[in-house]
Design a protein around this motif. Sequence first.
Motif, PDB file in Angstrom:
ATOM      1  N   PHE A 190       0.865  -1.178   0.000  1.00 35.84           N
ATOM      2  CA  PHE A 190       0.000   0.000   0.000  1.00 35.84           C
ATOM      3  C   PHE A 190       0.901   1.227   0.000  1.00 35.84           C
ATOM      4  N   ILE A 191       0.328   2.390  -0.251  1.00 37.73           N
ATOM      5  CA  ILE A 191       1.095   3.632  -0.321  1.00 37.73           C
ATOM      6  C   ILE A 191       0.799   4.479   0.913  1.00 37.73           C
ATOM      7  N   ALA A 192       1.853   4.879   1.615  1.00 39.85           N
ATOM      8  CA  ALA A 192       1.724   5.774   2.759  1.00 39.85           C
ATOM      9  C   ALA A 192       2.266   7.142   2.371  1.00 39.85           C
ATOM     10  N   VAL A 193       1.408   8.137   2.379  1.00 38.14           N
ATOM     11  CA  VAL A 193       1.803   9.509   2.036  1.00 38.14           C
ATOM     12  C   VAL A 193       1.950  10.299   3.327  1.00 38.14           C
ATOM     13  N   GLN A 194       3.178  10.685   3.634  1.00 39.48           N
ATOM     14  CA  GLN A 194       3.445  11.519   4.803  1.00 39.48           C
ATOM     15  C   GLN A 194       3.680  12.945   4.305  1.00 39.48           C
ATOM     16  N   THR A 195       2.874  13.865   4.779  1.00 37.39           N
ATOM     17  CA  THR A 195       2.953  15.216   4.228  1.00 37.39           C
ATOM     18  C   THR A 195       2.758  16.267   5.310  1.00 37.39           C
ATOM     19  N   SER A 196       3.282  17.443   5.041  1.00 37.92           N
ATOM     20  CA  SER A 196       3.058  18.599   5.902  1.00 37.92           C
ATOM     21  C   SER A 196       2.663  19.764   5.012  1.00 37.92           C
ATOM     22  N   ASN A 197       1.377  20.086   5.031  1.00 35.05           N
ATOM     23  CA  ASN A 197       0.863  21.186   4.219  1.00 35.05           C
ATOM     24  C   ASN A 197       0.607  22.433   5.051  1.00 35.05           C
TER      25      ASN A 197
ATOM     26  N   LEU B 137      -5.826   9.722  -7.274  1.00 28.76           N
ATOM     27  CA  LEU B 137      -5.462   9.164  -8.574  1.00 28.76           C
ATOM     28  C   LEU B 137      -4.368   8.111  -8.439  1.00 28.76           C
ATOM     29  N   ARG B 138      -3.434   8.312  -7.519  1.00 28.78           N
ATOM     30  CA  ARG B 138      -2.377   7.317  -7.307  1.00 28.78           C
ATOM     31  C   ARG B 138      -2.965   5.999  -6.801  1.00 28.78           C
ATOM     32  N   ALA B 139      -4.021   6.063  -6.004  1.00 23.81           N
ATOM     33  CA  ALA B 139      -4.671   4.839  -5.547  1.00 23.81           C
ATOM     34  C   ALA B 139      -5.225   4.046  -6.733  1.00 23.81           C
ATOM     35  N   ILE B 140      -5.854   4.752  -7.671  1.00 23.44           N
ATOM     36  CA  ILE B 140      -6.390   4.097  -8.867  1.00 23.44           C
ATOM     37  C   ILE B 140      -5.255   3.557  -9.718  1.00 23.44           C
ATOM     38  N   GLU B 141      -4.229   4.368  -9.931  1.00 24.53           N
ATOM     39  CA  GLU B 141      -3.116   4.009 -10.817  1.00 24.53           C
ATOM     40  C   GLU B 141      -2.368   2.775 -10.317  1.00 24.53           C
ATOM     41  N   THR B 142      -2.145   2.690  -9.014  1.00 25.54           N
ATOM     42  CA  THR B 142      -1.352   1.595  -8.459  1.00 25.54           C
ATOM     43  C   THR B 142      -2.189   0.390  -8.053  1.00 25.54           C
ATOM     44  N   GLY B 143      -3.526   0.554  -7.982  1.00 26.39           N
ATOM     45  CA  GLY B 143      -4.368  -0.528  -7.490  1.00 26.39           C
ATOM     46  C   GLY B 143      -4.120  -0.816  -6.021  1.00 26.39           C
ATOM     47  N   ARG B 144      -3.829   0.243  -5.260  1.00 23.22           N
ATOM     48  CA  ARG B 144      -3.487   0.101  -3.853  1.00 23.22           C
ATOM     49  C   ARG B 144      -4.224   1.123  -2.988  1.00 23.22           C
ATOM     50  N   TRP B 145      -4.412   0.760  -1.729  1.00 22.45           N
ATOM     51  CA  TRP B 145      -4.887   1.732  -0.775  1.00 22.45           C
ATOM     52  C   TRP B 145      -3.829   2.813  -0.599  1.00 22.45           C
ATOM     53  N   VAL B 146      -4.275   4.027  -0.406  1.00 18.38           N
ATOM     54  CA  VAL B 146      -3.390   5.140  -0.079  1.00 18.38           C
ATOM     55  C   VAL B 146      -3.817   5.687   1.270  1.00 18.38           C
ATOM     56  N   VAL B 147      -2.857   5.747   2.197  1.00 16.06           N
ATOM     57  CA  VAL B 147      -3.107   6.285   3.535  1.00 16.06           C
ATOM     58  C   VAL B 147      -2.312   7.579   3.654  1.00 16.06           C
ATOM     59  N   VAL B 148      -2.992   8.664   3.969  1.00 14.85           N
ATOM     60  CA  VAL B 148      -2.348   9.976   4.042  1.00 14.85           C
ATOM     61  C   VAL B 148      -2.353  10.468   5.483  1.00 14.85           C
ATOM     62  N   ALA B 149      -1.169  10.846   5.964  1.00 14.70           N
ATOM     63  CA  ALA B 149      -1.053  11.494   7.279  1.00 14.70           C
ATOM     64  C   ALA B 149      -0.437  12.870   7.064  1.00 14.70           C
ATOM     65  N   SER B 150      -1.166  13.896   7.478  1.00 15.69           N
ATOM     66  CA  SER B 150      -0.697  15.274   7.344  1.00 15.69           C
ATOM     67  C   SER B 150      -0.666  15.925   8.722  1.00 15.69           C
ATOM     68  N   THR B 151       0.212  16.887   8.891  1.00 11.02           N
ATOM     69  CA  THR B 151       0.316  17.551  10.197  1.00 11.02           C
ATOM     70  C   THR B 151      -1.004  18.185  10.611  1.00 11.02           C
ATOM     71  N   ASN B 152      -1.635  18.921   9.687  1.00 10.40           N
ATOM     72  CA  ASN B 152      -2.911  19.557  10.024  1.00 10.40           C
ATOM     73  C   ASN B 152      -3.931  19.444   8.903  1.00 10.40           C
ATOM     74  N   GLY B 153      -3.773  18.439   8.052  1.00  9.99           N
ATOM     75  CA  GLY B 153      -4.746  18.141   7.008  1.00  9.99           C
ATOM     76  C   GLY B 153      -4.151  18.333   5.623  1.00  9.99           C
ATOM     77  N   ILE B 154      -4.558  17.455   4.719  1.00 14.05           N
ATOM     78  CA  ILE B 154      -5.679  16.527   4.739  1.00 14.05           C
ATOM     79  C   ILE B 154      -5.144  15.123   5.031  1.00 14.05           C
ATOM     80  N   SER B 155      -5.727  14.451   6.037  1.00 18.92           N
ATOM     81  CA  SER B 155      -5.355  13.081   6.372  1.00 18.92           C
ATOM     82  C   SER B 155      -6.550  12.163   6.156  1.00 18.92           C
ATOM     83  N   GLY B 156      -6.255  10.907   5.794  1.00 22.34           N
ATOM     84  CA  GLY B 156      -7.360   9.970   5.627  1.00 22.34           C
ATOM     85  C   GLY B 156      -6.982   8.742   4.839  1.00 22.34           C
ATOM     86  N   PHE B 157      -8.017   7.996   4.420  1.00 26.17           N
ATOM     87  CA  PHE B 157      -7.861   6.718   3.718  1.00 26.17           C
ATOM     88  C   PHE B 157      -8.574   6.770   2.374  1.00 26.17           C
ATOM     89  N   ILE B 158      -7.901   6.246   1.352  1.00 24.19           N
ATOM     90  CA  ILE B 158      -8.439   6.201  -0.007  1.00 24.19           C
ATOM     91  C   ILE B 158      -8.306   4.771  -0.508  1.00 24.19           C
TER      92      ILE B 158
END
Length: 490
Positions: free
Chosen positions: A379-386, A407-428
Amino acid sequence: MRRFRPLAFALVLGALASLSFAPIRMPGTFVIALIALLFLLRHFRTDVGAGSFAGYLAGFTAVLYGIGTWWLNAVSPAAWFALTLFSVVLFAAMGWSFYYVISLRWWPLWLASLWTTFDLIRSTVPFHGFPWLRISHTVLDTPFEGVVRWLSLNGTTWLLVLLSGLIVATFEHKSAQTLVVAVGLIAVAVLLPTGLAGGAGHIRIAAVQGNTPGPFGSWPAGEILDLHIKETANLTENVDLVLWPENASDQDIVVRTSLRDKVTEASRNAGAPILVGAILNGPTPDTALNASVPVTPDDGPRSDIYIKQAVVPYGEFVPFRQLLGDLVPRFDREIPRDMIGGSEPGAIHIADTIVGTVICWDVAQDFAIRGSVQAEASFIAVQTSNATFADFGRGIQPEQQWDISRLRAIETGRWVVVASTNGISGFINPHGEVIERLPVREAGTAIQTIDLASEQTWAIGLAIPVMLLIGILALFGLAAGIHQVRKDRV
């Protein structure tokens, strides 16, 4: 005055195309604008020269990117102007090339290949390029989003421009042949499926959004780490892995004993390993690393870290610092250390699986995503600070980045989990659907059990051959067009 009307029309079309992206997100407007732009070019192809074509594309691009990347002013107005100017110059060159191919037989094919090639250049150079506001980004939440899983984002760009050209050709010549081809391509595109690329079990993940102590850059060192430790301490469910965002620690948790102890204790209390986004010391005093560090309850921070590959110029490092440090003193003040980009794909073995780690800007980079999947990430883990952009323009940049993650979730056929310092965080999920999304500018934790993937999509496996083929078509079409124009002038 009449000679400026086509340019004015191109400017309006650039504004129309910008509506496809956040915050408006009006699907189809980019394609409509492109079809109108191609009508314009075809109409004036015998009355103007290559310079005019360059001007039309320059005007179109200036408005599109000027509006779409306005959020860059949060970093610096100079950064916004420089990136817009670079895009304008590059697309003006593309407009020049259009002049030579747009009268050829099969011109939609050559033009689509040229557009995609120039888009690839813009997304690659300099300093890993600026892969933002691509026409393929606009297929999200449309019947065409399945194309991304099979042809990648670059192949999707090619198909959309090709279809736009075929629609123009159909109206111009009332051609049944081009109509049949266009309808056939559309029919295939809308039927392409999305979903998980193979199955390999499940994992339960907590994505932690600790929030920020105030406006970006205003808080004391270490305070943001305490906020993420505090939020993680609120976990009451059993999870297999905890994901913290980029810059969850703005100090080195590997070399500083007190910080090592803090994050190890947080992992022990959570009963699960934590992937910590942390700023680490570089090999020299004036360098740093933007890293994803696995921390386990027993061993603490491990050495098998991921280092962000696509570090951002004038955001994370200063090119030509010796020259610009004197000319623009704020660079030395606000970016005292240059971050060094990594060279290895994000693929950290933790919690009995391989996590495809990408950090912030990496998610927009094709090579970073492709590298993680090819390294068997499940799966793809996106760690970001926006945090820089959270309050600027109502968070437009985080919204645009979130759409790219979908779009990366669709392209890779994988779940994408995003953690951001103050948003946007979630599951795709692998269909690009948002399963959970935390409120922005608030502390919170999203928890989901996700499916792990075990196979590669066609988009990943065929990405390089598709790009090479498109580049060859572009060069062939341009050479044929230049030859034909010279022949007609003799």
